[in-house]
Design an enzyme around this catalytic site. Structure first.
Site, PDB file in Angstrom:
ATOM      1  CB  THR A  40      -0.932  -0.022   1.232  1.00 18.37           C
ATOM      2  OG1 THR A  40      -1.869  -1.071   1.054  1.00 18.37           O
ATOM      3  CG2 THR A  40      -1.657   1.292   1.416  1.00 18.37           C
ATOM      4  CB  ALA A  71      -4.333  -3.718  -1.041  1.00 19.77           C
ATOM      5  CG  HIS A 190      -5.378  -8.471   0.859  1.00 27.11           C
ATOM      6  ND1 HIS A 190      -4.894  -9.303   1.859  1.00 27.11           N
ATOM      7  CD2 HIS A 190      -4.803  -7.256   1.084  1.00 27.11           C
ATOM      8  CE1 HIS A 190      -4.070  -8.598   2.637  1.00 27.11           C
ATOM      9  NE2 HIS A 190      -4.003  -7.366   2.185  1.00 27.11           N
ATOM     10  N   GLY A 191      -6.665 -12.241   1.200  1.00 26.87           N
ATOM     11  CA  GLY A 191      -7.332 -12.958   2.285  1.00 26.87           C
ATOM     12  C   GLY A 191      -6.524 -12.911   3.566  1.00 26.87           C
ATOM     13  CG  HIS A 193      -1.734  -8.672   6.105  1.00 28.69           C
ATOM     14  ND1 HIS A 193      -0.947  -8.070   5.158  1.00 28.69           N
ATOM     15  CD2 HIS A 193      -1.012  -9.740   6.545  1.00 28.69           C
ATOM     16  CE1 HIS A 193       0.193  -8.719   5.021  1.00 28.69           C
ATOM     17  NE2 HIS A 193       0.171  -9.740   5.864  1.00 28.69           N
ATOM     18  CE1 TYR A 195      -6.719  -3.871   6.141  1.00 32.20           C
ATOM     19  CE2 TYR A 195      -5.132  -5.308   5.062  1.00 32.20           C
ATOM     20  CZ  TYR A 195      -5.424  -4.128   5.730  1.00 32.20           C
ATOM     21  OH  TYR A 195      -4.436  -3.220   5.993  1.00 32.20           O
ATOM     22  N   GLY A 312       9.646 -10.639   6.001  1.00 32.77           N
ATOM     23  CA  GLY A 312      10.951 -10.391   6.607  1.00 32.77           C
ATOM     24  C   GLY A 312      12.108 -11.121   5.972  1.00 32.77           C
ATOM     25  N   GLY A 333       8.900  -6.982   0.202  1.00 30.90           N
ATOM     26  CA  GLY A 333       8.150  -5.746   0.275  1.00 30.90           C
ATOM     27  C   GLY A 333       9.028  -4.542   0.463  1.00 30.90           C
TER      28      GLY A 333
END
Length: 379
Positions: A40, A71, A190-191, A193, A195, A312, A333
């Site tokens: 994001t 996203a 997006h399944g 974190h 949400y 990470g 990321g």
């Protein structure tokens, strides 16, 4: 691991590290296994992708490299953060096209991550100031944002009725169709974190008593309905999913995350998704890495498609994950954000730029976005 191989004329050459070996992802030929994770960035004014994203994604594209877009909201109820892109209007679809074209021009493969934030929102982000939607009407307490600086406040959600859920499934289906219209090679559902899909899956959040709550099977019903609708719409060869069974983002934890992860991957097998993208148990929150006794290995073994890991990773443990067959691909990321030429730096074992957390979400079309230097600029 950086072994020597005989090159031309008997001259030894470096064998590619595991991360930089080719891989076949369904119908896509990848030249390496370093994936741009969905990030994001909050630089899409009025939820419309902007021209500055063309350079941002193009910088991080390599021929045969896989990129997952930030996203992207499936509907006007899906938003919970300022200036995040959507893909539910014609204007948004048209705005994505030149961004996708720029990635394809450099030979990249581009998936769009489609999301709905559920209760991680407030009335200020919702149409007509209505309540955010979720599986529950439990209010999410204020949370520290993933830049570690801002505090976000939320509104009491509206608990979706059994009859309202098919409309949300349809929103995901239409968003997937729009992503293909925009030129994307596929979508990542997006399944993860905390949400909307994750809220349904996790027993810390889901307190329903209908067919979408209670048992593990019931809690996974809505996410799997979304998967089925999208597979039916665009084809399984264009569909991936991201899951974080072990994570506790936005107070979406589960009492038996390993059972949840295994149930989901085994259920996903029958849809033949092109990939499953899972977040390592060590990432309990967006920024917090800790020693975990848990492993994604059981899910890796159970899933019959491509398995992507994230959370990470650096060069060495990414190489090890591939070499030890714990993953097919590794998503990066923050380190990919700060190093637009990350695969090249990994190849050369070059030093990496440090990321600046303070500019992750700055609404600036250049600073902290497209101004991280390439290797040749730092030599």
């Amino acid at each position: 691991m950086d072994g020597k191989v005989q090159g031309q004329n008997g001259v030894s050459a470096e064998a590619p590290i595991p991360l930089l070996t080719p891989y076949t992802l369904g119908k896509f030929q990848l030249s390496h296994r370093v994936v741009l994770a969905p990030l994001t960035r909050q630089r899409s004014w009025n939820n419309v992708p902007q021209p500055h994203a063309i350079l941002y994604y193009s910088q991080r594209t390599t021929k045969g490299g896989l990129l997952i877009a930030e996203a992207t909201g499936v509907s006007n109820t899906a938003q919970g953060y300022p200036q995040t892109p959507g893909i539910w209007t014609k204007e948004q679809v048209e705005a994505w096209k030149p961004i996708v074209d720029a990635v394809h021009a450099k030979g990249g493969i581009f998936f769009c991550q489609i999301w709905h934030v559920g209760r991680v929102s407030s009335t200020g982000f919702q149409p007509n100031g209505q309540a955010p939607i979720s599986c529950t009407d439990k209010l999410l307490p204020p949370q520290t944002r993933s830049n570690g600086i801002d505090i976000a406040h939320f509104s009491t959600p509206h608990q979706l009725t059994t009859e309202e859920i098919p409309q949300v499934v349809n929103d995901f289906r239409l968003a997937a169709r729009n992503a293909i219209k925009a030129g994307f090679d596929g979508v990542e559902i997006h399944g993860a974190h905390g949400y909307l899909l994750d809220q349904f899956m996790k027993d810390q959040v889901n307190d329903r008593t209908d067919k979408y709550g209670g048992s593990l099977e019931n809690r996974c019903r809505f996410p799997l309905e979304v998967v089925e609708a999208i597979v039916d719409e665009i084809g399984a060869d264009k569909v991936g999913i991201r899951l974080s069974p072990f994570a506790n983002y936005s107070e979406a934890g589960d009492s038996n995350p390993e059972a949840l992860g295994l149930y989901m991957v085994e259920s996903l097998n029958k849809y033949r998704l092109v990939y499953c993208h899972m977040v390592e148990p060590r990432m309990k929150t967006v920024v917090e890495k800790y020693e975990s006794p848990h492993s994604l290995l059981p899910m890796r073994k159970a899933f019959r498609g491509t398995f992507i890991v994230a959370g990470g990773y650096g060069r060495e443990d990414g190489n090890n994950a591939v070499a030890e067959n714990r993953a097919d691909l590794v998503a990066y990321g923050r380190v990919f954000l700060a190093n637009p030429d990350l695969p090249k730096r990994f190849a050369l074992n070059a030093p990496l730029n440090k990321y600046n957390r303070e500019t992750f979400y700055t609404p600036d079309p250049n600073v902290g976005y497209t101004d991280y230097p390439f290797l040749e600029d730092t030599e």
